[in-house]
Design a protein around this motif. Structure first.
Motif, PDB file in Angstrom:
ATOM      1  N   ALA A   1      42.498  39.339  28.001  1.00 10.88           N
ATOM      2  CA  ALA A   1      41.738  40.265  27.149  1.00 10.88           C
ATOM      3  C   ALA A   1      42.036  41.716  27.508  1.00 10.88           C
ATOM      4  CB  ALA A   1      40.244  39.983  27.273  1.00 10.88           C
ATOM      5  N   ILE A   2      42.144  42.016  28.794  1.00  8.33           N
ATOM      6  CA  ILE A   2      42.401  43.403  29.201  1.00  8.33           C
ATOM      7  C   ILE A   2      43.829  43.791  28.841  1.00  8.33           C
ATOM      8  CG2 ILE A   2      43.235  43.371  31.616  1.00  8.33           C
ATOM      9  CD1 ILE A   2      40.259  45.375  30.318  1.00  8.33           C
ATOM     10  N   ARG A   3      44.751  42.831  28.922  1.00 12.82           N
ATOM     11  CA  ARG A   3      46.139  43.108  28.526  1.00 12.82           C
ATOM     12  C   ARG A   3      46.204  43.451  27.035  1.00 12.82           C
ATOM     13  NH1 ARG A   3      48.510  38.828  30.532  1.00 12.82           N
ATOM     14  NH2 ARG A   3      49.300  39.881  32.369  1.00 12.82           N
ATOM     15  N   ARG A   4      45.515  42.668  26.207  1.00 10.44           N
ATOM     16  CA  ARG A   4      45.515  42.941  24.757  1.00 10.44           C
ATOM     17  C   ARG A   4      44.905  44.312  24.448  1.00 10.44           C
ATOM     18  NH1 ARG A   4      43.554  37.666  24.495  1.00 10.44           N
ATOM     19  NH2 ARG A   4      41.507  38.474  23.907  1.00 10.44           N
ATOM     20  N   GLU A   5      43.824  44.647  25.129  1.00 11.00           N
ATOM     21  CA  GLU A   5      43.169  45.935  24.876  1.00 11.00           C
ATOM     22  C   GLU A   5      44.065  47.096  25.314  1.00 11.00           C
ATOM     23  OE1 GLU A   5      40.020  48.379  23.473  1.00 11.00           O
ATOM     24  OE2 GLU A   5      40.751  46.370  23.040  1.00 11.00           O
ATOM     25  N   ALA A   6      44.726  46.962  26.448  1.00 16.63           N
ATOM     26  CA  ALA A   6      45.640  48.011  26.907  1.00 16.63           C
ATOM     27  C   ALA A   6      46.806  48.173  25.932  1.00 16.63           C
ATOM     28  CB  ALA A   6      46.157  47.687  28.304  1.00 16.63           C
ATOM     29  N   GLU A   7      47.341  47.079  25.434  1.00 15.82           N
ATOM     30  CA  GLU A   7      48.434  47.161  24.463  1.00 15.82           C
ATOM     31  C   GLU A   7      47.980  47.842  23.179  1.00 15.82           C
ATOM     32  OE1 GLU A   7      49.799  43.117  24.138  1.00 15.82           O
ATOM     33  OE2 GLU A   7      50.836  43.223  26.074  1.00 15.82           O
ATOM     34  N   ARG A   8      46.756  47.596  22.788  1.00 25.23           N
ATOM     35  CA  ARG A   8      46.218  48.247  21.587  1.00 25.23           C
ATOM     36  C   ARG A   8      46.078  49.753  21.813  1.00 25.23           C
ATOM     37  NH1 ARG A   8      41.885  50.495  19.711  1.00 25.23           N
ATOM     38  NH2 ARG A   8      40.610  50.113  21.541  1.00 25.23           N
ATOM     39  N   VAL A   9      45.539  50.131  22.944  1.00 25.92           N
ATOM     40  CA  VAL A   9      45.292  51.557  23.217  1.00 25.92           C
ATOM     41  C   VAL A   9      46.596  52.313  23.467  1.00 25.92           C
ATOM     42  CG1 VAL A   9      44.247  53.159  24.880  1.00 25.92           C
ATOM     43  CG2 VAL A   9      42.931  51.210  24.020  1.00 25.92           C
TER      44      VAL A   9
ATOM     45  N   ARG B   1      43.952  48.694  43.865  1.00 28.39           N
ATOM     46  CA  ARG B   1      44.374  47.473  43.186  1.00 28.39           C
ATOM     47  C   ARG B   1      44.868  47.853  41.799  1.00 28.39           C
ATOM     48  NH1 ARG B   1      39.015  44.095  43.677  1.00 28.39           N
ATOM     49  NH2 ARG B   1      38.207  46.197  43.506  1.00 28.39           N
ATOM     50  N   SER B   2      45.588  46.954  41.190  1.00 22.70           N
ATOM     51  CA  SER B   2      46.013  47.188  39.805  1.00 22.70           C
ATOM     52  C   SER B   2      44.882  46.772  38.871  1.00 22.70           C
ATOM     53  CB  SER B   2      47.268  46.367  39.493  1.00 22.70           C
ATOM     54  OG  SER B   2      46.952  44.995  39.405  1.00 22.70           O
ATOM     55  N   ALA B   3      44.985  47.206  37.638  1.00 29.52           N
ATOM     56  CA  ALA B   3      43.990  46.824  36.634  1.00 29.52           C
ATOM     57  C   ALA B   3      43.960  45.308  36.455  1.00 29.52           C
ATOM     58  CB  ALA B   3      44.295  47.517  35.310  1.00 29.52           C
ATOM     59  N   LEU B   4      45.130  44.678  36.483  1.00 28.06           N
ATOM     60  CA  LEU B   4      45.176  43.226  36.318  1.00 28.06           C
ATOM     61  C   LEU B   4      44.534  42.509  37.497  1.00 28.06           C
ATOM     62  CD1 LEU B   4      48.693  42.562  34.759  1.00 28.06           C
ATOM     63  CD2 LEU B   4      46.466  42.615  33.627  1.00 28.06           C
ATOM     64  N   GLU B   5      44.712  43.025  38.690  1.00 24.59           N
ATOM     65  CA  GLU B   5      44.063  42.420  39.863  1.00 24.59           C
ATOM     66  C   GLU B   5      42.544  42.546  39.760  1.00 24.59           C
ATOM     67  OE1 GLU B   5      47.201  43.031  43.498  1.00 24.59           O
ATOM     68  OE2 GLU B   5      46.183  44.816  42.739  1.00 24.59           O
ATOM     69  N   LEU B   6      42.092  43.705  39.337  1.00 24.52           N
ATOM     70  CA  LEU B   6      40.654  43.961  39.256  1.00 24.52           C
ATOM     71  C   LEU B   6      39.996  43.163  38.132  1.00 24.52           C
ATOM     72  CD1 LEU B   6      38.361  45.629  40.495  1.00 24.52           C
ATOM     73  CD2 LEU B   6      38.906  47.422  38.846  1.00 24.52           C
ATOM     74  N   ALA B   7      40.717  42.956  37.047  1.00 18.01           N
ATOM     75  CA  ALA B   7      40.135  42.347  35.847  1.00 18.01           C
ATOM     76  C   ALA B   7      40.040  40.823  35.905  1.00 18.01           C
ATOM     77  CB  ALA B   7      40.938  42.760  34.614  1.00 18.01           C
ATOM     78  N   ARG B   8      40.098  40.258  37.066  1.00 14.39           N
ATOM     79  CA  ARG B   8      40.042  38.790  37.190  1.00 14.39           C
ATOM     80  C   ARG B   8      38.634  38.233  37.040  1.00 14.39           C
ATOM     81  NH1 ARG B   8      44.396  38.207  42.030  1.00 14.39           N
ATOM     82  NH2 ARG B   8      46.208  38.601  40.708  1.00 14.39           N
TER      83      ARG B   8
ATOM     84  N   VAL C   1      37.628  48.024  34.246  1.00 15.51           N
ATOM     85  CA  VAL C   1      38.935  48.353  33.658  1.00 15.51           C
ATOM     86  C   VAL C   1      38.784  48.685  32.179  1.00 15.51           C
ATOM     87  CG1 VAL C   1      41.255  47.488  33.148  1.00 15.51           C
ATOM     88  CG2 VAL C   1      40.192  46.984  35.364  1.00 15.51           C
ATOM     89  N   LEU C   2      37.973  47.940  31.463  1.00 20.59           N
ATOM     90  CA  LEU C   2      37.751  48.189  30.043  1.00 20.59           C
ATOM     91  C   LEU C   2      37.168  49.589  29.825  1.00 20.59           C
ATOM     92  CD1 LEU C   2      37.932  46.873  27.235  1.00 20.59           C
ATOM     93  CD2 LEU C   2      35.571  46.110  27.569  1.00 20.59           C
ATOM     94  N   GLU C   3      36.217  49.961  30.635  1.00 17.94           N
ATOM     95  CA  GLU C   3      35.619  51.294  30.538  1.00 17.94           C
ATOM     96  C   GLU C   3      36.671  52.381  30.778  1.00 17.94           C
ATOM     97  OE1 GLU C   3      32.411  53.458  33.277  1.00 17.94           O
ATOM     98  OE2 GLU C   3      31.645  51.638  32.305  1.00 17.94           O
ATOM     99  N   THR C   4      37.537  52.159  31.746  1.00 23.90           N
ATOM    100  CA  THR C   4      38.604  53.126  32.026  1.00 23.90           C
ATOM    101  C   THR C   4      39.569  53.229  30.856  1.00 23.90           C
ATOM    102  OG1 THR C   4      38.426  52.677  34.396  1.00 23.90           O
ATOM    103  CG2 THR C   4      40.463  53.721  33.636  1.00 23.90           C
ATOM    104  N   ILE C   5      39.945  52.091  30.290  1.00 22.83           N
ATOM    105  CA  ILE C   5      40.850  52.091  29.132  1.00 22.83           C
ATOM    106  C   ILE C   5      40.217  52.848  27.967  1.00 22.83           C
ATOM    107  CG2 ILE C   5      41.879  50.624  27.351  1.00 22.83           C
ATOM    108  CD1 ILE C   5      42.453  48.566  29.547  1.00 22.83           C
ATOM    109  N   HIS C   6      38.935  52.645  27.733  1.00 19.97           N
ATOM    110  CA  HIS C   6      38.271  53.346  26.634  1.00 19.97           C
ATOM    111  C   HIS C   6      38.180  54.845  26.896  1.00 19.97           C
ATOM    112  CE1 HIS C   6      36.350  49.406  25.069  1.00 19.97           C
ATOM    113  NE2 HIS C   6      37.598  49.534  24.711  1.00 19.97           N
ATOM    114  N   CYS C   7      38.001  55.255  28.133  1.00 18.92           N
ATOM    115  CA  CYS C   7      38.020  56.687  28.464  1.00 18.92           C
ATOM    116  C   CYS C   7      39.414  57.263  28.184  1.00 18.92           C
ATOM    117  CB  CYS C   7      37.664  56.903  29.931  1.00 18.92           C
ATOM    118  SG  CYS C   7      35.912  56.683  30.290  1.00 18.92           S
ATOM    119  N   LEU C   8      40.451  56.517  28.542  1.00 16.57           N
ATOM    120  CA  LEU C   8      41.805  56.971  28.249  1.00 16.57           C
ATOM    121  C   LEU C   8      42.038  57.067  26.741  1.00 16.57           C
ATOM    122  CD1 LEU C   8      43.818  54.856  30.835  1.00 16.57           C
ATOM    123  CD2 LEU C   8      43.459  57.327  30.878  1.00 16.57           C
TER     124      LEU C   8
END
Length: 63
Positions: A6-14, A35-42, A50-57
């Motif tokens: 899910a986090i990968r799809r959201e990052a690709e969208r953003v 850590r990486s976003a993928l490590e944290l998003a487990r 991570v989702l909150e960070t992606i939305h801020c970006l």
């Protein structure tokens, strides 16, 4: 729920680019405790962070 997928799809969208999203998702970040976003998003809590960070970006891209 598969949080990593899910986090990968959201990052690709953003980022609008799979390669750029992949780089961002795999680089270690101080904000994520070295850590990486993928490590944290487990898990749910990491996914939310991570989702909150992606939305801020996402909102800063439009500025």
């Amino acid at each position: 729920m598969d949080y990593v997928d899910a986090i990968r799809r959201e990052a690709e969208r953003v980022f609008e680019d799979k390669a750029r999203a992949a780089v961002w998702l795999t680089q270690r970040r101080t904000a994520f405790g070295d850590r990486s976003a993928l490590e944290l998003a487990r898990d749910r809590a990491g996914y939310q962070q991570v989702l909150e960070t992606i939305h801020c970006l996402e909102h800063s891209f439009g500025s």
